[in-house]
Design a protein around this motif. Structure first.
Motif, PDB file in Angstrom:
ATOM      1  N   PRO A 217       4.406   1.015   3.141  1.00 36.94           N
ATOM      2  CA  PRO A 217       4.921   2.299   3.624  1.00 36.94           C
ATOM      3  C   PRO A 217       4.377   2.665   5.005  1.00 36.94           C
ATOM      4  CG  PRO A 217       3.143   2.678   2.091  1.00 36.94           C
ATOM      5  CD  PRO A 217       3.334   1.188   2.171  1.00 36.94           C
TER       6      PRO A 217
ATOM      7  N   VAL B  20       7.209  -4.163   1.725  1.00 39.93           N
ATOM      8  CA  VAL B  20       6.876  -3.126   0.739  1.00 39.93           C
ATOM      9  C   VAL B  20       5.888  -2.106   1.296  1.00 39.93           C
ATOM     10  CG1 VAL B  20       7.366  -4.610  -1.234  1.00 39.93           C
ATOM     11  CG2 VAL B  20       5.038  -4.483  -0.344  1.00 39.93           C
TER      12      VAL B  20
ATOM     13  N   LEU C 172      11.249   0.353   2.908  1.00 41.27           N
ATOM     14  CA  LEU C 172      11.654   0.565   1.514  1.00 41.27           C
ATOM     15  C   LEU C 172      10.906   1.692   0.813  1.00 41.27           C
ATOM     16  CD1 LEU C 172      11.818  -3.182   0.379  1.00 41.27           C
ATOM     17  CD2 LEU C 172      13.736  -1.694   0.938  1.00 41.27           C
ATOM     18  N   THR C 173       9.765   2.122   1.339  1.00 42.62           N
ATOM     19  CA  THR C 173       8.951   3.136   0.668  1.00 42.62           C
ATOM     20  C   THR C 173       8.485   4.200   1.652  1.00 42.62           C
ATOM     21  OG1 THR C 173       6.965   1.812   1.021  1.00 42.62           O
ATOM     22  CG2 THR C 173       8.060   1.548  -1.089  1.00 42.62           C
ATOM     23  N   TYR C 174       8.102   5.345   1.112  1.00 41.54           N
ATOM     24  CA  TYR C 174       7.493   6.395   1.930  1.00 41.54           C
ATOM     25  C   TYR C 174       6.428   7.099   1.110  1.00 41.54           C
ATOM     26  CZ  TYR C 174      10.864   9.374  -0.560  1.00 41.54           C
ATOM     27  OH  TYR C 174      11.604  10.002  -1.523  1.00 41.54           O
ATOM     28  N   CYS C 175       5.409   7.600   1.801  1.00 45.42           N
ATOM     29  CA  CYS C 175       4.266   8.234   1.143  1.00 45.42           C
ATOM     30  C   CYS C 175       3.929   9.540   1.852  1.00 45.42           C
ATOM     31  CB  CYS C 175       3.035   7.336   1.186  1.00 45.42           C
ATOM     32  SG  CYS C 175       3.203   5.796   0.271  1.00 45.42           S
TER      33      CYS C 175
ATOM     34  N   CYS D 136       3.610   8.203  -3.434  1.00 45.06           N
ATOM     35  CA  CYS D 136       4.583   7.315  -2.786  1.00 45.06           C
ATOM     36  C   CYS D 136       5.839   7.187  -3.630  1.00 45.06           C
ATOM     37  CB  CYS D 136       3.972   5.929  -2.565  1.00 45.06           C
ATOM     38  SG  CYS D 136       2.571   5.919  -1.448  1.00 45.06           S
ATOM     39  N   GLU D 137       6.946   6.987  -2.961  1.00 45.09           N
ATOM     40  CA  GLU D 137       8.236   6.752  -3.620  1.00 45.09           C
ATOM     41  C   GLU D 137       8.941   5.603  -2.935  1.00 45.09           C
ATOM     42  OE1 GLU D 137      10.736  10.082  -4.570  1.00 45.09           O
ATOM     43  OE2 GLU D 137       9.038  11.455  -4.422  1.00 45.09           O
ATOM     44  N   THR D 138       9.804   4.956  -3.688  1.00 42.85           N
ATOM     45  CA  THR D 138      10.583   3.828  -3.182  1.00 42.85           C
ATOM     46  C   THR D 138      12.052   4.203  -3.187  1.00 42.85           C
ATOM     47  OG1 THR D 138       8.975   2.297  -4.118  1.00 42.85           O
ATOM     48  CG2 THR D 138      11.110   1.388  -3.549  1.00 42.85           C
TER      49      THR D 138
END
Length: 200
Positions: A24, A22, A37-40, A52-54
């Motif tokens: 980022p 999980v 799975l995520t980026y910020c 941040c978004e998933t």
């Protein structure tokens, strides 16, 4: 006691693996970071104010190699979680319910989890050639991160994979066949009587 130690190790590896999945912070620049799975993203001068978004589904993930990596890593995590539950139930089971061995009930499950995780980690850098990674890291290409730096999430996933692959090797049951004799102690004469071993 041994079962409790293996259960604690299994649960710890599962939690560390979930934390790295999980995170980022797999690859990062001063203003952008992304994980499996995520980026910020954050303003250039304010790294504490991140948004941040998933990735909601496999269709949202920008590259095919990235999707394969996600499936392999999530599969490895599910196997780790299953193995941790098996170890926990094995450690908490009454003594007479199951045969106790030194390393737990199923070392093969953890070995499969480690193999899946390692494959996922090896496939992920292929996605650095995707348009998403090229935009984030500018000059990235296949197995080259460009201006992105390796983050703690990816390093944690690598260390977790190494530990997951080493632990099953320590747990494989060691079978040794010894040919010998039965030793019977006689109290009357205080001597040792050797008897041949009987095969039943």
């Amino acid at each position: 006691m041994v079962g409790s130690v293996w259960a604690a190790l299994g649960l710890t590896l599962t939690c560390i693996s979930a934390l790295s999945l999980v995170s980022p912070a797999w690859l990062q620049t001063p203003s952008f970071s992304f994980g499996i799975l995520t980026y910020c993203s954050s303003p250039q001068d304010d790294s504490w104010n991140q948004s941040c978004e998933t990735f909601g589904s496999l269709q949202d993930i920008p590259d095919f190699a990235w999707k394969v990596s996600v499936v392999m890593l999530l599969g490895g995590w599910l196997l780790l979680a299953f193995n941790a539950l098996l170890l926990l139930s094995w450690a908490l089971a009454p003594k007479g319910l199951c045969h106790r061995r030194g390393g737990g009930p199923m070392p093969g499950v953890q070995a499969a989890a480690a193999a899946s995780t390692i494959l996922g980690l090896l496939v992920f850098p292929i996605s650095l050639a995707s348009p998403f990674a090229k935009e984030a890291c500018e000059t990235s290409s296949l197995y080259y991160a460009g201006k992105c730096q390796l983050g703690w999430g990816y390093v944690t996933a690598i260390l977790n994979a190494v530990l997951s692959s080493l632990l099953p090797m320590m747990r494989w049951p060691q079978k040794t066949t010894v040919q010998g004799r039965v030793i019977v102690f006689s109290r009357d004469s205080e001597r040792i009587v050797l008897m041949p071993e009987m095969n039943t």
